[in-house]
Scaffold this motif. Structure first.
Motif, short mmCIF file in Angstrom:
data_model
loop_
_atom_site.label_atom_id
_atom_site.label_comp_id
_atom_site.label_asym_id
_atom_site.label_seq_id
_atom_site.Cartn_x
_atom_site.Cartn_y
_atom_site.Cartn_z
N GLY A 286 -42.77 -28.67 -34.23
CA GLY A 286 -41.46 -28.75 -34.51
C GLY A 286 -40.98 -28.17 -35.53
O GLY A 286 -39.70 -27.24 -35.52
N ALA A 287 -41.64 -28.24 -36.45
CA ALA A 287 -40.98 -27.24 -37.80
C ALA A 287 -41.32 -25.87 -37.43
O ALA A 287 -40.36 -25.09 -37.91
CB ALA A 287 -42.11 -27.68 -39.08
N ALA A 288 -42.27 -25.34 -36.62
CA ALA A 288 -42.62 -23.98 -36.36
C ALA A 288 -41.31 -23.42 -35.78
O ALA A 288 -40.98 -22.27 -35.93
CB ALA A 288 -43.86 -23.79 -35.83
N VAL A 289 -40.92 -24.40 -34.76
CA VAL A 289 -39.73 -24.08 -33.82
C VAL A 289 -38.51 -23.77 -34.60
O VAL A 289 -37.50 -23.08 -34.18
CB VAL A 289 -39.73 -24.97 -32.57
N LEU A 290 -38.22 -25.01 -35.24
CA LEU A 290 -36.80 -24.94 -36.05
C LEU A 290 -37.04 -23.68 -37.22
O LEU A 290 -35.70 -23.10 -37.32
CB LEU A 290 -36.68 -26.34 -36.74
N ASP A 291 -38.03 -23.52 -37.90
CA ASP A 291 -38.08 -22.23 -38.55
C ASP A 291 -37.90 -21.13 -38.00
O ASP A 291 -37.02 -20.10 -38.19
CB ASP A 291 -39.42 -22.21 -39.44
N ALA A 292 -38.37 -20.71 -36.73
CA ALA A 292 -38.06 -19.68 -36.00
C ALA A 292 -36.66 -19.52 -35.65
O ALA A 292 -36.04 -18.39 -35.37
CB ALA A 292 -39.00 -19.77 -34.49
N GLU B 139 -36.34 -31.25 -26.69
CA GLU B 139 -35.48 -30.44 -27.78
C GLU B 139 -36.53 -29.02 -28.31
O GLU B 139 -36.14 -28.00 -28.45
CB GLU B 139 -34.82 -31.15 -28.80
N ILE B 140 -37.60 -29.63 -28.91
CA ILE B 140 -38.53 -28.88 -29.28
C ILE B 140 -39.15 -27.81 -28.20
O ILE B 140 -39.26 -26.73 -28.48
CB ILE B 140 -39.80 -29.36 -29.85
N THR B 141 -39.35 -28.53 -27.03
CA THR B 141 -39.78 -27.34 -25.91
C THR B 141 -38.89 -26.54 -25.75
O THR B 141 -39.18 -25.29 -25.33
CB THR B 141 -40.02 -28.28 -24.74
N LEU B 142 -37.53 -26.91 -25.62
CA LEU B 142 -36.45 -26.14 -25.15
C LEU B 142 -36.46 -24.63 -26.38
O LEU B 142 -36.40 -23.72 -25.93
CB LEU B 142 -35.13 -26.61 -25.18
N LEU B 143 -36.25 -25.27 -27.57
CA LEU B 143 -36.05 -24.20 -28.62
C LEU B 143 -37.47 -23.48 -28.56
O LEU B 143 -37.36 -22.14 -28.85
CB LEU B 143 -35.98 -24.92 -29.65
N GLY B 144 -38.65 -23.82 -28.44
CA GLY B 144 -39.96 -23.03 -28.46
C GLY B 144 -39.85 -21.99 -27.25
O GLY B 144 -39.90 -20.57 -27.45
N ARG B 145 -39.11 -22.43 -25.95
CA ARG B 145 -38.97 -21.23 -25.06
C ARG B 145 -37.77 -20.30 -25.22
O ARG B 145 -38.24 -19.12 -25.11
CB ARG B 145 -38.61 -22.08 -23.70
N GLU B 146 -36.88 -20.65 -26.09
CA GLU B 146 -35.94 -19.88 -26.39
C GLU B 146 -36.46 -18.76 -27.61
O GLU B 146 -35.82 -17.61 -27.38
CB GLU B 146 -34.68 -20.34 -26.90
N HIS B 147 -37.42 -19.34 -28.38
CA HIS B 147 -37.67 -18.16 -29.49
C HIS B 147 -39.23 -17.73 -29.33
O HIS B 147 -39.72 -17.23 -30.28
CB HIS B 147 -37.46 -18.97 -30.63
N GLY B 148 -39.68 -18.10 -28.11
CA GLY B 148 -41.17 -17.66 -28.14
C GLY B 148 -42.23 -18.35 -28.83
O GLY B 148 -43.34 -17.76 -29.22
#
Length: 334
Positions: free
Chosen positions: A226-232, A284-293
């Protein structure tokens, strides 16, 4: 101001009950057996000092209450129920002309970060709340709020435009009702910080507990993702230390005998609610992870496990943390 609490479970019941107890006008909105219990017997709100029986007015839906220009709508349903609730309330007429969506402020007292965007499509004035309110609702008509000296911390701010006089007035009423209610211009930063903490909810819900080495490893993994995704994504979030400092000494759980302390996600599975909020937390983390690789195998696997537990009617603890960890390892190795 009069507060219409849309969704009177653990969070909504605690807020509405405390507002009513403090002498502020509040109306609870509930359905089914919970509505019938509230209507017939009042709200039984258990707090550290004992159980209060509060005769809070209750309705079953927007058609049962005449909306006034001084009303504040407080949305306290789970995110998966937000669209239906928002659609039902936004179109309701307000005495004097116009609709609720045009004239009334709507406060999202909910976990996750999607509700405010959904609400702003339908309401002109939307306020976010970072909810730090340990509480439970397992039986009709009953809510347990075990913290003190404040019942909870509710960080409030206008969505998209920082703080304003309405946010400050609502915060003042919440303070009068026994909540810590700081006004924040960056309320979503607080909500994203709370989201990281809520990623652990699914571990406790599916596995029955978040203790033990395997469960703690899952918790660490979903939070790290989660932290990695929000940072990205460049999304600012309050730190765990900030959230701890906010509640330290003011919102302290005081265990009540016979009342277990569990997350809202655990409570949904335990009640057999038929739906679960994980798609808007770990999802939400899955979604953002897919958006930002950014890979999110742990959050994605736990999101799927929560869906399966809900679909199959499982109770908390019917899947072990070891089984979930094994499934994640198998998925990432193929």
């Amino acid at each position: 101001m009069r507060y219409i609490i849309i969704g009177s479970g653990a969070v909504g019941g605690s807020i509405g009950g405390r507002l009513h107890e403090s002498g502020l006008p509040a109306v609870l909105v509930a359905r089914g057996a919970h509505y019938e219990a509230l209507r017939d017997n009042g709200l039984r709100l258990t707090v550290p000092t004992g159980t209060l029986t509060l005769d809070v007015p209750v309705v079953s839906g927007p058609e049962d209450v005449e909306l006034r220009a001084d009303d504040v709508l407080v949305l306290a349903v789970k995110t998966q129920d937000s669209v239906a609730a928002l659609d039902a309330w936004a179109a309701r007429p307000v005495v004097g002309g116009g609709t609720a969506g045009e004239r009334l402020p709507l406060v999202c007292a909910q976990n996750g970060v999607e509700n405010e965007r959904l609400a702003l499509r339908r309401f002109r004035e939307v306020y976010g709340v970072c909810v730090i309110l340990p509480s439970s609702h397992l039986n009709p008509g009953e809510v347990v709020a075990p913290c003190g000296p404040h019942t909870g911390a509710l960080v409030i701010g206008r969505y998209g435009a920082g703080s304003d006089d309405t946010a400050r007035r609502i915060a003042g009423d919440l303070e009068k009702a026994g909540f810590l209610a700081p006004v924040a211009a960056d309320v979503m930063r607080w909500k994203y910080g709370k989201l990281l903490g809520n990623l652990a909810n699914v571990v406790e819900a599916v596995c029955g507990s978040a203790s033990g080495d395997a469960a703690q490893d899952l918790v660490a993994r979903v939070k790290a993702e989660g932290a990695a995704v929000l940072d990205a994504a460049g999304i600012a979030y309050a730190s765990g230390a900030e959230l701890t400092e906010l509640r330290s000494g003011t919102v302290d759980p005081q265990p009540i005998p016979g009342v277990p302390a569990h997350s809202s996600t655990w409570q949904s599975l335990a009640r057999g609610a038929g739906s679960i909020e994980t798609d808007y937390l770990n999802g939400e983390i899955t979604l953002l992870g897919r958006e930002h690789g950014i890979p999110t195998p742990a959050n994605t696997a736990l999101q799927h496990a929560a869906r399966e537990s809900t679909r199959l009617g499982r109770k908390p603890g019917e899947v072990t943390a070891e089984e979930l960890s094994g499934g994640i390892a198998g998925a990432t190795s193929t």
